[in-house]
Design an enzyme around this catalytic site. Structure first.
Site, PDB file in Angstrom:
ATOM      1  N   ASP A   7       0.854  -1.228  -0.017  1.00 26.39           N
ATOM      2  CA  ASP A   7      -0.095   0.181   0.002  1.00 26.39           C
ATOM      3  C   ASP A   7       0.704   1.289  -0.164  1.00 26.39           C
ATOM      4  O   ASP A   7       2.140   1.072   0.423  1.00 26.39           O
ATOM      5  CB  ASP A   7      -1.008  -0.050   1.326  1.00 26.39           C
ATOM      6  N   ALA A   8       0.371   2.460  -0.493  1.00 27.61           N
ATOM      7  CA  ALA A   8       1.420   3.643  -0.565  1.00 27.61           C
ATOM      8  C   ALA A   8       1.136   4.652   0.611  1.00 27.61           C
ATOM      9  O   ALA A   8       1.928   4.687   1.403  1.00 27.61           O
ATOM     10  CB  ALA A   8       0.796   4.377  -1.685  1.00 27.61           C
ATOM     11  N   TYR A   9      -0.084   5.199   0.955  1.00 30.81           N
ATOM     12  CA  TYR A   9      -0.327   6.259   1.746  1.00 30.81           C
ATOM     13  C   TYR A   9      -0.212   5.500   3.186  1.00 30.81           C
ATOM     14  O   TYR A   9      -1.147   4.679   3.493  1.00 30.81           O
ATOM     15  CB  TYR A   9      -1.405   6.807   1.325  1.00 30.81           C
ATOM     16  N   ARG A  43      -6.891  12.313   7.105  1.00 31.84           N
ATOM     17  CA  ARG A  43      -6.723  11.064   6.892  1.00 31.84           C
ATOM     18  C   ARG A  43      -7.929  10.236   7.224  1.00 31.84           C
ATOM     19  O   ARG A  43      -8.360   9.395   6.421  1.00 31.84           O
ATOM     20  CB  ARG A  43      -5.619  10.565   7.678  1.00 31.84           C
ATOM     21  N   SER A 119      -2.591   0.907  -4.647  1.00 34.45           N
ATOM     22  CA  SER A 119      -2.777   1.980  -3.981  1.00 34.45           C
ATOM     23  C   SER A 119      -4.332   2.469  -4.482  1.00 34.45           C
ATOM     24  O   SER A 119      -4.699   2.352  -5.489  1.00 34.45           O
ATOM     25  CB  SER A 119      -2.073   3.242  -3.965  1.00 34.45           C
ATOM     26  N   ASN A 120      -4.993   3.067  -3.463  1.00 35.76           N
ATOM     27  CA  ASN A 120      -6.180   3.892  -3.877  1.00 35.76           C
ATOM     28  C   ASN A 120      -5.912   5.254  -4.696  1.00 35.76           C
ATOM     29  O   ASN A 120      -6.953   5.772  -5.197  1.00 35.76           O
ATOM     30  CB  ASN A 120      -7.055   4.410  -2.772  1.00 35.76           C
TER      31      ASN A 120
END
Length: 223
Positions: A7-9, A43, A119-120
């Protein structure tokens, strides 16, 4: 396992950094005392809005969701400042990677593990973060939910890994700092590692992570 998908964030990139960095700039007296709450609200709303859009089928690019989340957070903090809003949004394109990220990715690459992001985030957002953090050369693919028009944890998103990486589920270690994401990926059939940076309890969801780690150090040993 021969593929590590991240995942990225919140996993590779520090999402709190945007508010933290801007709060330290000169003339940010209104933001400085409230930036931790603003970062947390931003977030939280970003995630909540993505889940609601996934449920309703009302997809919008993650950048739009990110802007909506910031607007809510600024409203709650009583920050009516268009210039500050634009500065915070600009920082989101330059989020730093967590300190250990380049070293972990380099070790995985040296070990012959294929690394990717799932990622989203929409693709241009992800490319901005990847470029600014300097980790692009260590990633084989940056996979965005834009390709299917729905957010995680929809199964169609996890399907993208097999399509892009050409591998079965059993070859994948999926790594995320989001407990709900790990639960979705575990239920899908990936081996999973939850990066529990905040020391939180495991979510009471349909599936649990295979591994729980404090940060990304040692991920190569799990692969």
């Amino acid at each position: 396992m021969t593929v590590a998908v991240f995942d990225a964030y919140g996993t590779l990139f520090d999402v709190s950094a945007a508010a933290r960095v801007v709060a330290d700039e000169p003339g940010r007296g209104a933001l400085a005392p409230v930036w931790p709450q603003l970062a947390a609200d931003w977030r939280a709303k970003q995630l909540e809005y993505s889940w609601l859009r996934a449920i309703t089928g009302d997809y919008a690019p993650f950048w739009e969701v990110t802007k909506d989340g910031l607007d809510w957070a600024m409203d709650r903090a009583r920050l009516d400042d268009p210039e500050l809003r634009e500065r915070l949004l600009a920082m989101y394109w330059e989020l730093p990677a967590y300190r250990e990220v380049p070293f972990v990715l380099a070790r995985l690459q040296a070990a012959g593990v294929r690394c990717a992001i799932l990622s989203n985030g929409n693709r241009d957002m992800l490319e901005g973060a990847v470029d600014s953090s300097g980790v692009g050369s260590m990633l084989e693919a940056v996979i965005s939910v834009e390709e299917v028009g729905i957010f995680k944890p929809a199964r169609a998103v996890y399907d993208l890994v097999g399509t892009r990486m050409g591998c079965p589920k059993g070859d994948v270690l999926f790594v995320s700092s989001n407990g709900w994401d790990v639960a979705g990926a575990s239920a899908y059939g990936f081996r999973t590692a939850w990066v529990n940076r905040a020391g939180l309890p495991i979510d009471r969801l349909m599936a649990k992570p295979a591994y729980v780690v404090d940060d990304l150090n040692g991920i190569e040993e799990l692969v």
